[in-house]
Design an enzyme around this catalytic site. Structure first.
Site, PDB file in Angstrom:
ATOM      1  N   HIS A 100     -11.244  -3.651   2.621  1.00  0.00           N
ATOM      2  CA  HIS A 100     -11.174  -3.419   4.072  1.00  0.00           C
ATOM      3  C   HIS A 100     -11.934  -2.177   4.525  1.00  0.00           C
ATOM      4  O   HIS A 100     -11.987  -1.898   5.714  1.00  0.00           O
ATOM      5  CB  HIS A 100      -9.703  -3.304   4.478  1.00  0.00           C
ATOM      6  CG  HIS A 100      -9.059  -2.088   3.875  1.00  0.00           C
ATOM      7  ND1 HIS A 100      -8.872  -1.940   2.509  1.00  0.00           N
ATOM      8  CD2 HIS A 100      -8.621  -0.945   4.425  1.00  0.00           C
ATOM      9  CE1 HIS A 100      -8.327  -0.766   2.268  1.00  0.00           C
ATOM     10  NE2 HIS A 100      -8.162  -0.135   3.404  1.00  0.00           N
ATOM     11  N   ASP A 101     -12.482  -1.414   3.580  1.00  0.00           N
ATOM     12  CA  ASP A 101     -13.258  -0.215   3.938  1.00  0.00           C
ATOM     13  C   ASP A 101     -14.751  -0.415   3.720  1.00  0.00           C
ATOM     14  O   ASP A 101     -15.544   0.489   3.971  1.00  0.00           O
ATOM     15  CB  ASP A 101     -12.837   0.975   3.053  1.00  0.00           C
ATOM     16  CG  ASP A 101     -11.426   1.428   3.313  1.00  0.00           C
ATOM     17  OD1 ASP A 101     -10.958   1.284   4.457  1.00  0.00           O
ATOM     18  OD2 ASP A 101     -10.789   1.936   2.366  1.00  0.00           O
TER      19      ASP A 101
ATOM     20  N   ASP B 121       0.861  -1.176   0.000  1.00  0.00           N
ATOM     21  CA  ASP B 121       0.000   0.000   0.000  1.00  0.00           C
ATOM     22  C   ASP B 121       0.901   1.231   0.000  1.00  0.00           C
ATOM     23  O   ASP B 121       1.898   1.267   0.722  1.00  0.00           O
ATOM     24  CB  ASP B 121      -0.853  -0.019   1.279  1.00  0.00           C
ATOM     25  CG  ASP B 121      -2.282   0.389   1.011  1.00  0.00           C
ATOM     26  OD1 ASP B 121      -2.472   1.506   0.501  1.00  0.00           O
ATOM     27  OD2 ASP B 121      -3.196  -0.405   1.300  1.00  0.00           O
TER      28      ASP B 121
ATOM     29  N   ASP C 114      -3.117   4.709  -2.114  1.00  0.00           N
ATOM     30  CA  ASP C 114      -4.156   5.143  -1.192  1.00  0.00           C
ATOM     31  C   ASP C 114      -4.577   6.594  -1.413  1.00  0.00           C
ATOM     32  O   ASP C 114      -3.714   7.477  -1.552  1.00  0.00           O
ATOM     33  CB  ASP C 114      -3.587   5.009   0.230  1.00  0.00           C
ATOM     34  CG  ASP C 114      -4.607   5.338   1.302  1.00  0.00           C
ATOM     35  OD1 ASP C 114      -5.548   4.568   1.469  1.00  0.00           O
ATOM     36  OD2 ASP C 114      -4.461   6.391   1.966  1.00  0.00           O
TER      37      ASP C 114
ATOM     38  N   GLU D 232      -6.522   4.031  -5.813  1.00  0.00           N
ATOM     39  CA  GLU D 232      -7.794   4.222  -5.110  1.00  0.00           C
ATOM     40  C   GLU D 232      -8.291   5.606  -5.538  1.00  0.00           C
ATOM     41  O   GLU D 232      -7.916   6.617  -4.970  1.00  0.00           O
ATOM     42  CB  GLU D 232      -7.617   4.164  -3.591  1.00  0.00           C
ATOM     43  CG  GLU D 232      -8.972   4.162  -2.891  1.00  0.00           C
ATOM     44  CD  GLU D 232      -8.944   4.614  -1.431  1.00  0.00           C
ATOM     45  OE1 GLU D 232      -9.868   4.254  -0.697  1.00  0.00           O
ATOM     46  OE2 GLU D 232      -8.026   5.339  -1.025  1.00  0.00           O
TER      47      GLU D 232
HETATM   48  C1  NOJ Z   1      -8.296   4.702   2.221  1.00  0.00           C
HETATM   49  C2  NOJ Z   1      -7.967   3.468   2.994  1.00  0.00           C
HETATM   50  O1  NOJ Z   1      -8.401   2.359   2.269  1.00  0.00           O
HETATM   51  C3  NOJ Z   1      -8.646   3.626   4.331  1.00  0.00           C
HETATM   52  O2  NOJ Z   1      -8.640   2.435   5.070  1.00  0.00           O
HETATM   53  C4  NOJ Z   1      -7.961   4.747   5.057  1.00  0.00           C
HETATM   54  O3  NOJ Z   1      -8.656   5.022   6.249  1.00  0.00           O
HETATM   55  C5  NOJ Z   1      -7.920   6.026   4.222  1.00  0.00           C
HETATM   56  N1  NOJ Z   1      -7.633   5.807   2.833  1.00  0.00           N
HETATM   57  C6  NOJ Z   1      -6.875   6.968   4.758  1.00  0.00           C
HETATM   58  O4  NOJ Z   1      -5.589   6.506   4.472  1.00  0.00           O
END
Ligand code: NOJ
Ligand code: MG
Length: 599
Positions: free
Chosen positions: A355-356, A99, A226, A283
């Site tokens: 994971h989000d 990441d 990210d 992302e």
């Molecule tokens: C996206 C990540 O996937 C998430 O888990 C994180 O909280 C935020 N970016 C901040 O880095």
């Protein structure tokens, strides 16, 4: 024609290291645990593995707050473990992707400590720091730009007027007091422990490129990048009309005004990824349609980016309680429109969860259906969803536990919740007068802990994840849903995933499944999700009766072969195909090789 790339025909997998497999009994998954499971991933058919952050971190946002980019957090292991992982992956022809979190670092990073010591010095310029004045806010001053600035201004609790009224993603203003100073503040679009890095500063950019190249030289295949869209801020800082009673506005307001991110991203690619032929997945939210070729076209900023159309559908600016529930027809519309936007400009990365996000099966199989289904239909439905997203054009990603059909976590109290986004959502909802019961249900549907509970390996202690106490509770359904049981059951979700990866790799079908065109089929039929993948020589139909009820559907051509059936192994008879129609029981989903028109 799109340029072919080495990663196009691969299958990718996301590991959330903290919850994958623990080898030292501390309740936290670790790198030796990943190494131990590489053969498992290979057997599943995985080629590319993305690790959520394992760098040194206080874990305020589970590692998305990095305090040293050049070291591994001791909770996850050592640099030697990481090097061993790279070597072991290589032996198996697998690729490791880390990441890349460079919109922000941790407030415990050395750069930030130095910035606190001397806000006007070199490291102060690595961040967005401002020396502020006290004053009064909310003065009505006409409709000029200055007037709006004054009208929407907000101040800190002790009266300093903030440079802008943006709301951080995790709640509250983006400005926080710089420790050790009365009147200096720093910007953080995420948590206050994640100060934003100032990409306008070339010295900062050099430091980032040096770090990326250091990792790529170590043998890393690339990065998942990210929150990258946030690196360009709309400057100078300005206020926007507030969208909630807190007087703040969503960050999205600023993002749609920020121009010129392309210069940063192009430089980033040219200085790091391109010379290493690295694989990158961005992302990216809210990209503008006309920017797609720049982002993921041949020689774009990134190799690919995630399709989040399905994930963001129904979200509400008011909060999680107001989010709409996605129906199968909505899901299909998102999936198809993403395909149609991208066409052969590039390759999307396709997911049903990460994971989000909540677990895909809990979100995309209508809630009432999933709850009311008997065990067999539940399995069929999970395999239906898997088949649909896996074979659309693009790179398929499996998030850990998805391959065994892991589900959302039932909650009894906010005290059980670890996720900072859920905790903020709780405050927002309670502040609006939503009952604690309703707020908890909204967190069950949307929260990030759903995907972060430990991987369910076995029906034994802590689902076989650890010999100790897991850092986050195991989903109580681990006795019914676990790998050990599924590996032995031909009708399982896991065995279906293994068949899917094998089909995508099969030399007879690979070209069509990887590069074939995408064409919607029966796109107006309620609860049907179907599409064709077509190459010069072959046509493949993915056809799903995405509802409980049986139905018969027309076929666009004769069927040469059933390539995949989500009822395989469950004792169901072969699908009934007759007179150009196929009879499908609830959620039955087929991948069919069709006869070419001329046959
Ligand atoms: C996206 C990540 O996937 C998430 O888990 C994180 O909280 C935020 N970016 C901040 O880095
Ligand atoms: Mg451990």
């Amino acid at each position: 024609m799109m340029k072919k790339k080495w990663w196009h025909d691969k299958t990718a997998y996301q590991i959330y290291p903290k919850s994958f497999f623990d080898t030292d009994g501390d309740g936290i998954g670790d790198l030796p645990g990943i190494i131990e499971k590489l053969d498992y991933l290979k057997d599943l058919g995985v080629d590319i593995v993305w690790l959520s952050p394992i760098y040194r971190s206080p874990l305020a946002d589970q590692g998305y707050d990095i305090s040293d980019y050049y070291s591994i957090d001791p909770r996850f292991g050592t640099m030697e473990d990481m090097e061993r992982l790279l070597a072991e992956a290589k032996k198996r022809n697998m690729y490791v992707v880390m990441d890349l979190v460079v919109n922000h670092c941790s407030d415990e990073h050395e750069w930030f400590r130095k910035a606190c010591e001397d806000p006007e010095g070199e490291y102060g310029k690595f961040f967005y720091l401002r020396k502020l004045k006290k004053g009064s806010c909310g003065v009505q001053a006409g409709d000029s730009a200055e007037g709006r600035q004054a009208q929407y201004a907000v101040s800190s609790p002790d009266g300093y007027i903030l440079p802008c009224n943006w709301r951080s993603y995790f709640g509250g203003p983006v400005w926080e007091k710089l420790p050790g100073h009365g009147d200096w503040f720093y910007l953080h679009v995420f948590h206050r422990k994640q100060p934003d890095l100032n990409w306008e500063n070339p010295k900062l950019r050099e430091e980032i490129y040096r770090m990326i190249n250091w990792w790529l030289d170590k043998g890393l295949a690339g990065f998942r990048i990210d929150a990258i869209i946030n690196i360009k801020k709309a400057l100078p800082f300005r206020n926007y009309a507030p969208d909630r009673a807190d007087g703040l506005c969503s960050i999205h307001r600023m993002l749609s005004d920020a121009e010129g991110i392309g210069a940063f991203l192009g430089e980033l690619r040219d200085r790091t990824f391109a010379p290493h032929n690295a694989f990158t997945v961005g992302e990216v939210f809210n990209e503008k349609e006309e920017e797609l070729p720049d982002f993921i076209g041949d020689d774009g900023y990134f190799s690919t980016m995630f399709d989040f159309a399905e994930a963001v559908w129904g979200s509400s600016p008011e909060g999680w309680h107001a989010a709409a529930q996605i129906t199968p027809d909505d899901y299909r519309a998102c999936l198809f429109s993403a395909q149609e936007r991208v066409r052969d400009i590039g390759f999307l990365s396709n997911i049903i969860e990460n994971h989000d996000e909540p677990r895909g099966v809990s979100r995309y199989i209508p809630e009432a259906d999933l709850r009311g289904m008997d065990a067999a239909l539940r399995l069929t439905a999970k395999k239906a969803l898997a088949t649909i997203y896996f074979f659309v054009r693009g790179l398929p990603w499996i998030y850990q536990g998805q391959e065994i059909g892991m589900e959302n976590l039932p909650l009894h109290s906010i005290e059980e919740v670890d996720d900072i986004a859920s905790r903020n959502a709780w405050e927002v909802m309670r502040g609006l007068g939503i009952s604690s019961e309703d707020a908890l249900r909204a967190i069950e549907r949307n929260g990030r802990d759903n995907a972060r509970t430990p991987f369910q390996w076995t029906a034994g202690h802590a689902a076989g994840f650890t010999t100790g106490t897991p850092w986050l509770q195991v989903n109580p359904n681990y006795r019914q849903i676990n790998l050990e049981q599924q590996a032995a059951d031909p009708a399982s979700v896991f065995r279906h995933y293994r068949r899917m990866t094998a089909l995508r790799r099969d030399p007879l079908y690979r070209e069509t499944l990887v590069y074939g065109s995408f064409e919607p089929y029966l796109a107006d039929d309620h609860n049907v999700i179907a599409y064709l993948r077509r190459s010069q020589t072959l046509t493949i139909l993915v056809l799903s009766n995405y509802q409980r009820e049986d139905r018969t559907l027309p076929l666009p051509a004769d069927v040469r072969k059933v390539l995949l059936d989500n009822c395989t192994g469950s004792g169901s008879p072969a699908p009934l195909i007759q007179d150009g129609r196929v009879a499908l029981t609830g959620y039955r989903t087929l991948v069919l090789e069709l006869a070419q028109k001329s046959e």
